[in-house]
Structures are given as C-alpha cells and as structure tokens.
Write an enzyme that holds these catalytic residues in place. Sequence first.
Site, PDB file in Angstrom:
ATOM      1  N   ASP A  47      57.955  41.050  23.604  1.00 22.08           N
ATOM      2  CA  ASP A  47      57.964  41.898  22.408  1.00 22.08           C
ATOM      3  C   ASP A  47      56.601  42.532  22.114  1.00 22.08           C
ATOM      4  O   ASP A  47      55.562  42.029  22.545  1.00 22.08           O
ATOM      5  CB  ASP A  47      58.354  41.067  21.175  1.00 22.08           C
ATOM      6  CG  ASP A  47      59.842  40.747  21.160  1.00 22.08           C
ATOM      7  OD1 ASP A  47      60.520  40.965  22.189  1.00 22.08           O
ATOM      8  OD2 ASP A  47      60.326  40.270  20.123  1.00 22.08           O
ATOM      9  N   ASP A  48      56.656  43.588  21.327  1.00 20.33           N
ATOM     10  CA  ASP A  48      55.509  44.187  20.612  1.00 20.33           C
ATOM     11  C   ASP A  48      54.609  45.118  21.423  1.00 20.33           C
ATOM     12  O   ASP A  48      53.619  45.600  20.904  1.00 20.33           O
ATOM     13  CB  ASP A  48      54.628  43.112  19.939  1.00 20.33           C
ATOM     14  CG  ASP A  48      55.387  42.337  18.876  1.00 20.33           C
ATOM     15  OD1 ASP A  48      56.532  42.717  18.571  1.00 20.33           O
ATOM     16  OD2 ASP A  48      54.845  41.349  18.360  1.00 20.33           O
ATOM     17  N   HIS A  98      62.251  48.089  19.487  1.00 23.73           N
ATOM     18  CA  HIS A  98      61.779  47.044  18.552  1.00 23.73           C
ATOM     19  C   HIS A  98      61.312  47.725  17.254  1.00 23.73           C
ATOM     20  O   HIS A  98      60.382  47.260  16.617  1.00 23.73           O
ATOM     21  CB  HIS A  98      60.660  46.258  19.225  1.00 23.73           C
ATOM     22  CG  HIS A  98      60.334  44.934  18.584  1.00 23.73           C
ATOM     23  ND1 HIS A  98      61.273  44.090  18.056  1.00 23.73           N
ATOM     24  CD2 HIS A  98      59.131  44.297  18.418  1.00 23.73           C
ATOM     25  CE1 HIS A  98      60.676  43.009  17.582  1.00 23.73           C
ATOM     26  NE2 HIS A  98      59.379  43.110  17.777  1.00 23.73           N
ATOM     27  N   HIS A 102      57.481  48.297  13.272  1.00 22.19           N
ATOM     28  CA  HIS A 102      57.493  46.836  13.133  1.00 22.19           C
ATOM     29  C   HIS A 102      57.305  46.383  11.687  1.00 22.19           C
ATOM     30  O   HIS A 102      56.498  45.513  11.368  1.00 22.19           O
ATOM     31  CB  HIS A 102      56.409  46.212  14.026  1.00 22.19           C
ATOM     32  CG  HIS A 102      56.706  44.810  14.463  1.00 22.19           C
ATOM     33  ND1 HIS A 102      56.544  43.717  13.639  1.00 22.19           N
ATOM     34  CD2 HIS A 102      57.172  44.312  15.621  1.00 22.19           C
ATOM     35  CE1 HIS A 102      56.872  42.621  14.296  1.00 22.19           C
ATOM     36  NE2 HIS A 102      57.272  42.948  15.498  1.00 22.19           N
ATOM     37  N   HIS A 200      55.580  37.278  24.006  1.00 19.43           N
ATOM     38  CA  HIS A 200      54.909  38.439  23.429  1.00 19.43           C
ATOM     39  C   HIS A 200      53.841  38.929  24.391  1.00 19.43           C
ATOM     40  O   HIS A 200      53.356  38.160  25.220  1.00 19.43           O
ATOM     41  CB  HIS A 200      54.294  38.092  22.064  1.00 19.43           C
ATOM     42  CG  HIS A 200      55.339  37.857  21.017  1.00 19.43           C
ATOM     43  ND1 HIS A 200      56.051  36.687  20.941  1.00 19.43           N
ATOM     44  CD2 HIS A 200      55.824  38.657  20.042  1.00 19.43           C
ATOM     45  CE1 HIS A 200      56.929  36.778  19.951  1.00 19.43           C
ATOM     46  NE2 HIS A 200      56.810  37.960  19.389  1.00 19.43           N
TER      47      HIS A 200
HETATM   48 ZN   LIG Z   1      57.799  41.833  17.123  1.00 22.41          ZN
END
Ligand SMILES: [Zn+2]
Length: 239
Positions: A47-48, A98, A102, A200
């Site tokens: 993620d991210d 995503h 965020h 992540h």
């Molecule tokens: Zn995230």
Amino acid sequence: MYKILFLSIILLFNSCGKKPGIISSKEYGKFYTEGIKEKKWVAITFDDGPKPEVLDKILNALKKENIKATFFVVGMNMKLYPKYAKKYLVNGHEIGNHTYSHRNYYLLEKNKNDYEIENILLQELEDGATVINEITGIRPVFMRMPNGYISPIVKKVAKERKHIIINWTFGCDWHDNKTKDELIKKYLKTIEPGMILIFHEKKITADVLPVIIKGIKAKGFEIVPLRQILGFQKAEYRG
Ligand SMILES: [Zn+2]
C-alpha cells in the site's frame, strides 16, 4: 417431462457457474479479505506507493523470486512520481486504487454526514483511477480503502465506480515498534492457504521482504497475484 427436467438442470448449472477468468459486473462493490483456499498459495499486496526511496528495492526483491504482487497506490503519489508509477506494470505487477489523497474516513465519519462522505469518496476514487489511467493506460478494478475502512457507503460507491474492495487477511508492518526479526516471524507464523498479505512501501518492509518471500516458499506456498487467488484472470483491466 424428462426433457424439461434436463433443461432446468442445465439452466441451473449455467446460472451458478462462474466463467473462469472473466470478471462479472456482479463482483463490483463486493468486499474480500481472503482468496480461494483450495491451493497452497498466498497473495502479497503493498500500500501507499509509489515511494521512490524504497520501491526499487521492493521491485528487485520480487523480480529475484519471480513474484507478481499487487500495489494499492495513492493517486497523489502517482502524480508526484510518474516515472516510478510506470515501473509497476513494466515489472508485471497489478495496480489497485487506494484513493487519490488517502483521507482518513474514520475521522471524516465524526464530522461529516453520509451524503458528504459518499461524495468525497466518489471523487477520491474517480481521481485515483483517473491518474492511474493517465500514467499507465489501465483503469484499476481492485481498490483498498485507507486504513481498511469499510461501510455500506464504501460498498455502494465501489459498485458505482466498478471496483472490487480488497482488505487483507494479515499484516503488521505499520506497527513501528517491531524489530526486523519480529516482523519476519509474525508474517511467517500466520501463512495459510488463500491469505492476502498486506505490506507497505517502507524501509523495514523492503529490508525483510527477501527473507519473508523465501520463508513462504520454504513452507511450500506459491505467491500469486490477487486476480489469481480470487479467480479472476483479467481483473486489472476493465472492458
Ligand atoms: Zn494506506
């Protein structure tokens, strides 16, 4: 009489059977935390990103072990680092939405009403998908909410935006108090068929990833893309 019975059995069979590999619009808005459990396999997700400071290290670790993963990217980061953003597909990985910036929906929930949250999320998913599309040419089918937030509104909006919502079965690399060894042990201890693991794009994860991948393989598990563990072969492309 027998003919009618025979025909109804055929019809019943057809309506229940899912065409392998083809994503049905009935899937939009559905929520998954794990994949098919019949095989010794897991899927890994990150993620991210894109995060230029660690992405190459993560991609190299995956390439070395010939693994395809799924990256849930933040639209804003894609826009900041388009060169890095292209590396996902070049390396054969999947991209998921995503959201664009965020935002924390647990916090939003405290001072916005349902209607406002719905509109924010509609926009955030659209902007996220648009920037992914501009840079990579694909429109993602999979999405993951920031902080894994889920609610009836999320499912409704996901359906409208033609997304399938993916959370995870296990992950803990965002707990900063863990040492590398603890992190490796935690992940390897939990491996079970059909799991979706969350990671992540961060330094400690990039450092331990080669050991975790080797450990998963040593347990006799295959690491497959999300679309495969869920039974959809072409999920990242929208027809
Ligand atoms: Zn995230």
